[in-house]
Design a protein around this motif. Structure first.
Motif, PDB file in Angstrom:
ATOM      1  N   ILE A  83      -2.868  -1.629 -12.984  1.00 48.49           N
ATOM      2  CA  ILE A  83      -1.736  -0.918 -12.395  1.00 48.49           C
ATOM      3  C   ILE A  83      -2.110   0.533 -12.136  1.00 48.49           C
ATOM      4  O   ILE A  83      -1.790   1.093 -11.086  1.00 48.49           O
ATOM      5  CB  ILE A  83      -0.506  -1.034 -13.310  1.00 48.49           C
ATOM      6  CG1 ILE A  83      -0.053  -2.482 -13.379  1.00 48.49           C
ATOM      7  CG2 ILE A  83       0.628  -0.149 -12.836  1.00 48.49           C
ATOM      8  CD1 ILE A  83       0.982  -2.764 -14.436  1.00 48.49           C
ATOM      9  N   THR A  84      -2.814   1.141 -13.068  1.00 47.35           N
ATOM     10  CA  THR A  84      -3.264   2.519 -12.880  1.00 47.35           C
ATOM     11  C   THR A  84      -4.219   2.618 -11.695  1.00 47.35           C
ATOM     12  O   THR A  84      -4.115   3.538 -10.880  1.00 47.35           O
ATOM     13  CB  THR A  84      -3.958   3.026 -14.155  1.00 47.35           C
ATOM     14  OG1 THR A  84      -3.066   2.887 -15.248  1.00 47.35           O
ATOM     15  CG2 THR A  84      -4.386   4.465 -14.017  1.00 47.35           C
ATOM     16  N   ASN A  86      -4.295   0.673  -9.120  1.00 46.24           N
ATOM     17  CA  ASN A  86      -3.496   0.488  -7.912  1.00 46.24           C
ATOM     18  C   ASN A  86      -2.779   1.785  -7.536  1.00 46.24           C
ATOM     19  O   ASN A  86      -2.752   2.165  -6.359  1.00 46.24           O
ATOM     20  CB  ASN A  86      -2.484  -0.634  -8.133  1.00 46.24           C
ATOM     21  CG  ASN A  86      -1.736  -0.999  -6.881  1.00 46.24           C
ATOM     22  OD1 ASN A  86      -2.132  -0.654  -5.779  1.00 46.24           O
ATOM     23  ND2 ASN A  86      -0.649  -1.715  -7.050  1.00 46.24           N
ATOM     24  N   PHE A  87      -2.202   2.480  -8.507  1.00 46.99           N
ATOM     25  CA  PHE A  87      -1.519   3.741  -8.209  1.00 46.99           C
ATOM     26  C   PHE A  87      -2.490   4.797  -7.701  1.00 46.99           C
ATOM     27  O   PHE A  87      -2.168   5.553  -6.778  1.00 46.99           O
ATOM     28  CB  PHE A  87      -0.782   4.264  -9.437  1.00 46.99           C
ATOM     29  CG  PHE A  87       0.509   3.562  -9.726  1.00 46.99           C
ATOM     30  CD1 PHE A  87       1.275   3.023  -8.711  1.00 46.99           C
ATOM     31  CD2 PHE A  87       0.961   3.439 -11.018  1.00 46.99           C
ATOM     32  CE1 PHE A  87       2.453   2.370  -8.966  1.00 46.99           C
ATOM     33  CE2 PHE A  87       2.149   2.789 -11.291  1.00 46.99           C
ATOM     34  CZ  PHE A  87       2.899   2.263 -10.265  1.00 46.99           C
ATOM     35  N   LYS A  90      -3.383   3.901  -4.069  1.00 47.07           N
ATOM     36  CA  LYS A  90      -2.279   4.175  -3.147  1.00 47.07           C
ATOM     37  C   LYS A  90      -2.103   5.672  -2.935  1.00 47.07           C
ATOM     38  O   LYS A  90      -1.820   6.116  -1.822  1.00 47.07           O
ATOM     39  CB  LYS A  90      -0.989   3.555  -3.667  1.00 47.07           C
ATOM     40  CG  LYS A  90      -0.918   2.073  -3.439  1.00 47.07           C
ATOM     41  CD  LYS A  90       0.468   1.571  -3.748  1.00 47.07           C
ATOM     42  CE  LYS A  90       0.548   0.106  -3.471  1.00 47.07           C
ATOM     43  NZ  LYS A  90       0.948  -0.186  -2.126  1.00 47.07           N
ATOM     44  N   THR A  91      -2.261   6.458  -3.986  1.00 47.50           N
ATOM     45  CA  THR A  91      -2.171   7.908  -3.841  1.00 47.50           C
ATOM     46  C   THR A  91      -3.274   8.432  -2.925  1.00 47.50           C
ATOM     47  O   THR A  91      -3.037   9.296  -2.075  1.00 47.50           O
ATOM     48  CB  THR A  91      -2.262   8.581  -5.216  1.00 47.50           C
ATOM     49  OG1 THR A  91      -1.229   8.071  -6.048  1.00 47.50           O
ATOM     50  CG2 THR A  91      -2.139  10.079  -5.107  1.00 47.50           C
TER      51      THR A  91
END
Length: 120
Positions: A83-84, A86-87, A90-91
């Motif tokens: 999840i980290t 992925n964030f 995306k950032t």
């Protein structure tokens, strides 16, 4: 005999974990762009920490009171690392986007809600 096999497994898990963490740290420093650099901490270091936690579990159950704290830490780590990643990706992708690529929002007052337009 069993203690010797457990010691060998503990040492092997520690060595494998240290190797994965070393490779992940080296990749984090040496890879050139953000998207390539993202794989080092999320893949290699996660496997390295997992291997170190396996060694800790083996040691705790072999020589002391075994607990499942390491299992909870591994579950949290294996859930949060992707999840980290992925964030972060995306950032990075949103940071590269130009403001002219984004269309302007509609001009009515309720464009971001699901409410019906009562003005007409």
């Amino acid at each position: 005999m069993i203690a010797t096999i457990l010691d060998i497994l503990i040492v092997a898990s520690l060595a494998i974990g240290a190797l994965f963490i070393l490779v992940g740290s080296f990749g984090l420093l040496k890879l050139d762009n953000c998207m390539s650099r993202l794989h080092a901490p999320t893949k290699a270091s996660t496997l390295g920490i997992g291997s170190l936690l396996v060694a800790s579990m083996l040691y705790a159950f072999a020589y002391g009171d075994g607990s499942l704290n390491e299992v909870l830490i591994m579950a949290f780590l294996f859930v949060t690392a992707p999840i980290t990643g992925n964030f972060i990706s995306k950032t990075h992708l949103h940071g590269r986007r130009k403001h002219t690529d984004v269309p302007p929002p509609p001009q009515d007052k309720i464009w971001a809600t699901d409410a019906k337009n009562t003005e007409s």
